[in-house]
Design a protein around this motif. Structure first.
Motif, short mmCIF file in Angstrom:
data_model
loop_
_atom_site.label_atom_id
_atom_site.label_comp_id
_atom_site.label_asym_id
_atom_site.label_seq_id
_atom_site.Cartn_x
_atom_site.Cartn_y
_atom_site.Cartn_z
N ASP A 98 4.53 5.71 -4.05
CA ASP A 98 4.51 6.93 -3.26
C ASP A 98 3.12 7.14 -2.67
N ILE A 99 2.09 7.08 -3.52
CA ILE A 99 0.70 7.23 -3.09
C ILE A 99 -0.12 6.08 -3.67
N TYR A 100 -0.83 5.39 -2.82
CA TYR A 100 -1.68 4.28 -3.24
C TYR A 100 -3.11 4.63 -2.84
N ALA A 101 -3.99 4.77 -3.83
CA ALA A 101 -5.38 5.15 -3.58
C ALA A 101 -6.29 3.97 -3.85
N SER A 102 -7.06 3.57 -2.82
CA SER A 102 -8.02 2.49 -2.96
C SER A 102 -9.42 3.01 -2.68
N SER A 103 -10.28 2.93 -3.69
CA SER A 103 -11.68 3.38 -3.55
C SER A 103 -11.74 4.79 -2.96
N SER A 104 -10.91 5.67 -3.48
CA SER A 104 -10.81 7.04 -2.97
C SER A 104 -11.20 8.04 -4.04
N THR A 158 0.81 -1.22 0.00
CA THR A 158 0.00 0.00 0.00
C THR A 158 0.85 1.27 0.00
N GLY A 159 2.15 1.17 -0.17
CA GLY A 159 2.99 2.33 -0.40
C GLY A 159 3.26 3.20 0.82
N ALA A 160 3.87 4.36 0.55
CA ALA A 160 4.21 5.30 1.62
C ALA A 160 2.97 5.98 2.18
N ILE A 161 2.07 6.43 1.28
CA ILE A 161 0.81 7.04 1.68
C ILE A 161 -0.32 6.18 1.15
N PHE A 162 -1.16 5.67 2.04
CA PHE A 162 -2.27 4.80 1.65
C PHE A 162 -3.57 5.54 1.88
N LEU A 163 -4.26 5.85 0.78
CA LEU A 163 -5.57 6.50 0.86
C LEU A 163 -6.63 5.40 0.86
N ASN A 164 -7.22 5.17 2.02
CA ASN A 164 -8.11 4.04 2.24
C ASN A 164 -9.57 4.50 2.23
N GLN A 165 -10.21 4.39 1.08
CA GLN A 165 -11.59 4.86 0.92
C GLN A 165 -11.72 6.31 1.37
N ALA A 166 -10.75 7.11 0.97
CA ALA A 166 -10.69 8.50 1.41
C ALA A 166 -11.41 9.42 0.44
N ASN A 167 -11.78 10.58 0.94
CA ASN A 167 -12.46 11.58 0.13
C ASN A 167 -11.89 12.96 0.47
N GLN A 168 -11.61 13.75 -0.56
CA GLN A 168 -11.09 15.10 -0.39
C GLN A 168 -9.73 15.09 0.33
#
Length: 379
Positions: free
Chosen positions: A180-186, A151-161
């Motif tokens: 660097d940035i991994y976005a999942s359902s964001s 999930t990388g250095a920054i993991f956006l986990n179902q995030a918004n904004q």
């Protein structure tokens, strides 16, 4: 607004000594609106309401003389109890020995991008957003040495904004894997004035969309922007990439993208493209997907890639538009130096571009199968 001629301690802190002087305070509060308590990000867009009327709610330093907190997660937890706010990171390198979790309505700002470093110390610990978190931001920070390949250095986990500004990412990889940035359902992600160096992949998106990236400079060892390919519906939807420079030894843009626009970017600079089936921009639409790719490329520049590689390769794509781009194939010598290659594509427009083949045998535009000849307009 407060009087800039004095120093302040935010309410709720046990330490009553001044934390920041008048000159620094002006710098820290330059994005505060006249409406008390509402912080705005560059461009004047409301970011979140702190309810405090000041630009930060916690200060993190290398020692007690610099700030109330010496641990980033402790500062995050404290601000979370306030319902959100801004955390100021003082100059220093903060070595991370456990996972960090960022909660809704919290914005982390460093004094200086180069001097405020979050060092994951070549470990798999990372910084993740809380599940379904919203209204979060990062500014003036460096993130380095994360070897998390999941999930990388920054993991956006179902995030918004989520907002990134003036951040630097370096060496977040294990070999050629990592993010660097991994976005999942964001959704609703904005990245401005950031850079990535010696990392594997700058941004990976899985079921994520409404993403705005501007003024990114990235030198990645794997795919720089990667939309998850495979099952229909995964990948990246509604991305805008503008005024950026991407360089990668595999693909600058790879995978599944839909309803996205790429404008005034530069892709590659004598980069070596991985296998002959890859290219500087390699867009794949899964053959079982019923939704069109519908991406537009306007005013971009492709530098010549390595021998035997295409400038652009489209596989099973529908509704793609390329207008007024400069596209070059691989360096002379070898096969596969096409400037532009379409495989199984329909309803595509390639108009007003300068397309150059890299050598012979090669084509400026190579339509490799009968399916690609369906409603493809070249002009």
């Amino acid at each position: 607004m407060d009087n800039f001629g004095t120093t302040y301690t935010p309410n709720g802190f046990a330490n009553s000594s001044p934390l920041v002087g008048a000159q620094d305070w002006q710098t820290l509060t330059r994005y505060i609106d006249n409406r008390v308590g509402e912080i705005v990000r560059p461009g004047g867009l409301s970011y979140y309401n702190t309810g405090a009327g000041r630009g930060y709610q916690a200060v993190v330093g290398m020692n007690q003389a610099q700030g109330v907190f010496t641990n980033i997660q402790s500062a995050i937890n404290y601000v979370n109890t306030l319902g959100g706010g801004e955390i100021l990171i003082q100059t220093g390198t903060y070595v991370i020995s456990s996972n960090l979790t960022l909660f809704s309505n919290i914005y982390i700002r460093g004094i200086s991008q180069n001097n405020c470093v979050i060092d994951f110390n070549n470990g798999t610990n990372n910084l993740s957003t809380s599940s379904l978190g919203s209204n979060m931001g990062f500014n003036n920070l460096s993130f380095i040495n994360c070897t998390n390949t999941t999930t990388g250095a920054i993991f956006l986990n179902q995030a918004n904004q989520v907002y990134f500004s003036n951040c630097k990412f370096t060496s977040n990889r294990s070999g050629t894997q990592g993010y660097d940035i991994y976005a999942s359902s964001s959704q609703n992600i904005q990245i401005e004035h950031c850079s990535g160096t010696d990392s594997a992949t700058f941004f990976y998106g899985s079921s994520s969309g409404t993403i705005r990236i501007n003024d990114l400079t990235s030198y990645s060892l794997n795919n720089t922007l990667w939309g998850r390919e495979g099952t229909p519906g995964l990948g990246i939807t509604k991305m805008i990439l503008s005024s950026s420079y991407l360089d990668s030894p595999t693909s600058c843009v790879f995978g599944y993208f839909s309803q996205s626009q790429f404008e005034n970017n530069k892709f590659g600079d004598d980069v070596q493209i991985g296998t002959p089936s890859d290219a500087t921009v390699h867009i794949i639409k899964h053959p079982n997907s019923t939704s069109a790719a519908n991406c537009t490329f306007i005013g971009n520049i492709w530098s010549k890639s390595d021998t035997g590689k295409q400038g652009v390769l489209l596989g099973t794509c529908t509704g793609m538009g390329f207008f007024t781009n400069q596209i070059s194939g691989g360096q002379p010598g070898g096969t596969g130096n096409d400037g532009f290659k379409l495989i199984g594509c329909k309803q595509c427009f390639i108009i007003g571009n300068q397309v150059t083949r890299g050598g012979t045998p090669a084509y400026a535009i190579n339509i490799s199968d009968a399916a690609s000849g369906t409603n493809v307009v070249i002009g």
